[in-house]
Every structure is written in structure tokens, then in C-alpha cells.
Design an enzyme around this catalytic site. Structure first.
Site, PDB file in Angstrom:
ATOM      1  N   ASP A 356       9.588  19.340  24.691  1.00 14.53           N
ATOM      2  CA  ASP A 356       8.868  17.763  24.358  1.00 14.53           C
ATOM      3  C   ASP A 356       8.741  17.919  22.606  1.00 14.53           C
ATOM      4  O   ASP A 356       7.817  17.967  22.249  1.00 14.53           O
ATOM      5  CB  ASP A 356       7.785  17.779  25.345  1.00 14.53           C
ATOM      6  CG  ASP A 356       6.945  16.576  24.672  1.00 14.53           C
ATOM      7  OD1 ASP A 356       7.818  15.337  24.473  1.00 14.53           O
ATOM      8  OD2 ASP A 356       5.741  16.235  24.946  1.00 14.53           O
ATOM      9  N   CYS A 396      11.017  11.293  21.617  1.00 16.13           N
ATOM     10  CA  CYS A 396       9.940  10.237  21.136  1.00 16.13           C
ATOM     11  C   CYS A 396      10.445   9.594  20.054  1.00 16.13           C
ATOM     12  O   CYS A 396       9.564   8.894  19.337  1.00 16.13           O
ATOM     13  CB  CYS A 396       8.443  10.847  21.252  1.00 16.13           C
ATOM     14  SG  CYS A 396       8.350  12.030  19.752  1.00 16.13           S
TER      15      CYS A 396
HETATM   16  N1  SAH Z   1       4.159  18.045  25.521  1.00 14.58           N
HETATM   17  C1  SAH Z   1       2.777  17.909  24.855  1.00 14.58           C
HETATM   18  C2  SAH Z   1       3.117  17.269  23.483  1.00 14.58           C
HETATM   19  C3  SAH Z   1       4.068  17.680  22.392  1.00 14.58           C
HETATM   20  S1  SAH Z   1       4.020  17.177  20.909  1.00 14.58           S
HETATM   21  C4  SAH Z   1       1.915  17.265  25.584  1.00 14.58           C
HETATM   22  O1  SAH Z   1       1.962  17.080  26.736  1.00 14.58           O
HETATM   23  O2  SAH Z   1       0.609  17.441  25.369  1.00 14.58           O
HETATM   24  C5  SAH Z   1       4.852  18.070  20.010  1.00 14.58           C
HETATM   25  C6  SAH Z   1       4.363  19.367  19.632  1.00 14.58           C
HETATM   26  O3  SAH Z   1       5.505  20.096  18.743  1.00 14.58           O
HETATM   27  C7  SAH Z   1       3.216  19.296  18.715  1.00 14.58           C
HETATM   28  O4  SAH Z   1       2.262  20.229  19.362  1.00 14.58           O
HETATM   29  C8  SAH Z   1       3.595  20.460  17.366  1.00 14.58           C
HETATM   30  O5  SAH Z   1       2.632  21.241  16.949  1.00 14.58           O
HETATM   31  C9  SAH Z   1       4.807  21.019  17.931  1.00 14.58           C
HETATM   32  N2  SAH Z   1       5.881  21.366  16.647  1.00 14.58           N
HETATM   33  C10 SAH Z   1       6.454  20.554  16.060  1.00 14.58           C
HETATM   34  N3  SAH Z   1       7.319  21.228  15.313  1.00 14.58           N
HETATM   35  C11 SAH Z   1       7.603  22.385  15.861  1.00 14.58           C
HETATM   36  C12 SAH Z   1       8.362  23.247  15.663  1.00 14.58           C
HETATM   37  N4  SAH Z   1       9.380  23.566  14.927  1.00 14.58           N
HETATM   38  N5  SAH Z   1       8.105  24.357  16.619  1.00 14.58           N
HETATM   39  C13 SAH Z   1       7.238  24.509  17.287  1.00 14.58           C
HETATM   40  N6  SAH Z   1       6.464  23.423  17.604  1.00 14.58           N
HETATM   41  C14 SAH Z   1       6.581  22.520  16.842  1.00 14.58           C
END
Ligand code: SAH
Length: 452
Positions: A356, A396
């Protein structure tokens, strides 16, 4: 409110001298931690807007070029700067103006923003409408009533109360977390009516706090400065949402978006039903949403990865607060792109992988780069799946449509050498409705696939 047809001949064009300091400041890299979902700004470039100035003495009005009224006639609520022939009068950002076709016919009342490529956003299609406090009262009340009528408060104390364009309120998002509301403003029009809307929310919802999180990157595209702070009442020491019986702490002031990803509520619940006896890998786990559902659903183990240490700290707190078996949960602070490669090199495998990621493509202009990012992580995930394993994969990105996303995932499976079937097509929960005339509202799409 009545209006007059434009009376003036057009005067020479000049570009807007509006505030451009915040424009083009948005981070659009594939690894941005900020996922914004409300007004997906599809098919627009990020160069400076150049609205066209007409007769300053005339009645304020936006006059479109010939033939450019089509999307408004289809009730799409945006007017791009390129469709505008001239802007009469001397309006400033946030003013409500009539939009007229080249022949002078009324099309809509819209909020003007000379600093945005989306130069006007429609408030109303009704020429007789007045855009005033009573108008906003009706709109806010209608959004609240729709959620009540569809029983959306049943499963959660967290709810999106107002979903911007799709609730007829462009640029306005309001999320409820128990008795705290978080308001996010992403347009000059909503910015103009900020206090009126806050008063209405206070009156209609009676929250202990209305917190403003108008600090998304997309505000930069609107020429608006970021704002973050209490609007009404006082922020409780701890804000929490109880979703399907699971408790999640919400960091309203500093968390991502308005603090929690309400859009994935139904998909998190589905995860619980799929997790039994599986070794689960939850990538981009944020505060542990999918992880906690998987654990409650009987997962054998859950490895959760996110780049944000703050999010992971809350995730661990959430795990404890829900009394779930901590021995089955492992949290890892890492970049998912690298972590997946490492897991592959270590020969690890899983029965259920969740991807996600944040928004890779805020607009269609970023679709190609985003497609590479999606393909990369999906390909790696397919390689880490055991036979019979499940992949729940999401996008998204407003700039990546459902068909394209499916094609990207299909390409990843092909390159990984696996056969997979789609067992679920997923979208945002019902409190994130999609206005039929505004397909950009359908930003969240997901697939659950089973590999053979
Ligand atoms: N599935 C979660 C929402 C995910 S939002 C829920 O249901 O609450 C996307 C997430 O990706 C965020 O927490 C952000 O910190 C993380 N993120 C963004 N880029 C990233 C990367 N390259 N590696 C790891 N995490 C990352």
C-alpha cells in the site's frame, strides 16, 4: 444572486502576478511519504498558471474559449486555465464568479484561483444559487446526512465526513476521529469560506476540537501557504479511532494526511478474513492498520515495513493497546524498495503480501515514472510469494487509472514468471464517494491476487 452577461470586449492578456512561491514545491518523487487523495489533479502540468485578464471595469466573470464549455456541461467541476478566454472584473483568489461560455451563457458559479492551473472550481450549476453561509450549511448537512443514511458510522468512530469535489465541496476534506474533526483545505475557494465552514461543523457535529491540517503538498499547486493548528476547541492529549473493534492512535498534528488512512477501512477488514495461518508481509504499514487486522485474523507472523520511524512507534503502541500477540509481529524501519530486494536475497518467502505505497503519480504527467515504481515492488512481491499465496496491491495515484494499474500488475506477474488470478477488485470505503462526473475522485484502487 443574479449575474450579468459579460459586456466587455477582451483586453490584452497578461499572466497572473499571483503568489507562486508555493507552486511547484510539491514532492512528486516515487518515495514521497505523503499520500494525498482528495483532489487528484489529473492531466495538468505543474508550470505556472496563466489566467487571462479581461476588462477590469466589467462585471466579474470567467469567459471560456469557444468549445471549451464541454466538460462543464458534463458537470466536471474544474475549469483549467487553458480553457479560459478572459477574466473580467478584478477578482482575487477565492472570489465566486459566474463561468460563461463563449456566447455568454451561464454555466456555473465557481471559486476563482488565478494561481492554480485549475483556475476555477464549481460550487453550483444553478444560476439562481447564492454561494453564502446557507449554501455551505446545506452542503455540509447533506454530506453528513448521506453518511448517516448509509449507516457508515456502524463500524468505526473514524469517518470521512466531507470528500471534497465528490461531496460538492471542492478542495474541502473533513475527517472525524471520535470527537475530533480534522479539516483540510486545498483550494482558494474553500480557503475563503474556512471560518464559515468551521462554525458550521462546530454547530452540526459539536466536536471537542476542529484541527486544521492544511499542509499538504498539493496546496503549493494552489498558491496557498501551509497551515497546521487548532481551529476550534482544544486538541485532546490523545486522539484515537476504534475501527471494527480495533483501536488506532491518530497523530492529528503530525501524522500523514489528516492522521489516518480512513480510505482503507473496508480493505483492512477484508485482510483480516484472508490472513489465517499465513506468514504476512505488510509493506508501507504506516501505523499498523493492515498488520493488526492480519494478526487478529490469525496470521502466523506479520512482518511490517515502513520508512517512518514515527509511524512505526505508533504502530507498536497500537499493537500493545489492542492486546494482540506481540511475538507474532515484527516491525522494520526501511525503504520498501530495498527491503524487498534484501528479503529476496535472503531467500525469504510469504503467504500474503500487502503493498500500500504512497502516491507515486499525483497527476497523469507522472504516470510513467510511477508505473516503473509499481512494477518494481509488485514484481518483487510476486517473487516472494509461496504457491497459493495472496498479494493485496494498491495504488492511490490519481494519475494511474484502474486499467493501467491492472496492466502494470499483470506485467509484473509475467516478468516474475507467476500465474495469478484476481480474486478481489478493491476501492476506497463508501465515505469516500466518487462523483460520477468526477472520475478523478476514484483515486484508490486495489487488487487481491492469488498466485497458483
Ligand atoms: N496501509 C496504511 C497506509 C499506508 S500510507 C494504512 O492502512 O494505514 C503509505 C506509507 O508508506 C506511509 O506510512 C509512508 O511512511 C510509507 N512510505 C513512503 N515511502 C516509503 C518507502 N520508500 N519505503 C517504506 N515506506 C515508505
Amino acid at each position: 444572486m443574479t449575474s450579468q452577461k459579460p459586456r466587455s470586449p477582451s483586453t490584452p492578456h497578461r499572466p497572473s502576478q499571483g503568489n507562486r512561491d508555493f507552486r511547484n514545491r510539491a514532492k512528486h518523487g516515487g518515495k514521497s511519504p505523503d499520500r494525498q487523495e482528495k483532489s487528484e489533479q489529473k492531466n495538468i502540468s505543474h508550470s505556472a498558471a496563466q489566467p487571462l485578464t479581461g476588462n477590469a471595469a466589467a462585471q466579474p466573470c470567467i469567459a471560456l474559449k469557444a468549445g471549451r464549455e464541454k466538460s462543464l456541461l458534463r458537470r466536471h467541476p474544474w475549469v483549467f486555465s487553458g480553457a479560459i478566454e478572459r477574466v473580467d472584473g478584478a477578482p482575487v483568489g477565492g472570489d465566486t464568479l459566474p463561468v460563461r461560455d463563449a456566447a455568454g451563457n451561464f454555466l456555473a458559479w465557481a471559486a476563482y484561483n488565478p494561481d492554480s492551473q485549475i483556475t476555477a472550481r464549481v460550487w453550483s450549476w444553478d444560476e439562481g444559487a447564492s454561494i453564502d453561509a446557507a449554501f455551505f450549511r446545506r452542503k455540509v448537512a447533506a454530506a453528513l446526512a448521506a453518511r448517516d443514511a448509509l449507516g457508515m458510522r456502524r463500524d468505526s468512530s473514524g469517518l470521512r465526513l466531507i470528500h471534497a469535489e465528490s461531496d460538492g465541496l471542492p478542495g474541502l476534506v473533513v475527517d472525524q476521529y471520535g470527537d475530533t474533526l480534522v479539516m483540510q483545505i486545498g483550494s482558494a475557494g474553500a480557503e475563503r469560506w474556512r471560518d464559515t465552514i468551521a462554525d458550521l461543523l462546530q454547530e452540526l457535529c459539536n466536536p471537542v476540537c476542529i484541527y486544521e491540517r492544511s499542509d499538504s503538498d498539493s496546496r503549493g499547486l494552489e498558491g496557498l501557504e501551509p497551515r497546521n493548528g487548532v481551529l476550534r476547541g482544544a486538541l485532546p492529549e490523545s486522539v484515537e479511532v476504534v475501527e471494527h473493534g480495533l483501536r488506532f492512535k491518530v497523530d492529528v498534528a503530525a501524522g500523514q494526511k489528516t492522521g489516518f488512512y480512513l480510505d482503507q477501512r473496508d480493505n483492512r477488514a477484508l485482510t483480516e478474513t484472508l490472513a489465517k495461518n499465513r506468514d504476512v508481509l505488510n509493506c508501507f504499514c504506516y501505523t499498523g492498520g493492515f498488520s493488526l487486522y492480519a494478526l487478529r485474523g490469525g496470521a502466523k507472523s506479520v512482518l511490517s515495513i515502513d520508512a517512518s520511524g514515527d509511524a512505526l512507534r505508533i504502530a507498536a503502541e497500537n499493537l500493545t493497546a489492542n492486546g494482540l500477540d506481540e511475538s507474532r509481529a515484527e516491525w522494520q524501519e526501511a525503504d520498501v524498495f530495498q527491503a524487498l530486494r534484501k528479503l529476496r536475497d535472503q531467500g525469504r518467502s510469504f503467504d500474503f503480501i500487502i503493498l500500500d505505497p504512497p502516491k507515486f503519480a499525483p497527476t497523469a504527467a507522472f504516470a510513467e515514472k510511477a508505473a516503473r515504481g509499481y512494477k518494481d515492488i509488485n514484481l518483487l512481491a510476486f517473487k516472494l510469494l509461496r504457491p497459493g499465496g495472496l498479494l493485496a496491491t494498491y495504488s492511490c495515484s490519481g494519475g494511474i487509472g484502474e486499467d493501467l494499474f491492472q496492466k502494470i500488475v499483470a506485467g509484473a506477474a509475467l516478468d516474475a514468471g507467476v500465474d495469478a488470478q484476481i480474486v478481489h477488485h478493491l476501492h476506497a470505503s463508501a465515505d469516500h464517494p466518487v462523483l460520477l462526473s468526477f472520475p478523478e475522485g476514484a483515486y484508490l484502487k486495489g487488487l487481491v491476487l492469488r498466485v497458483s
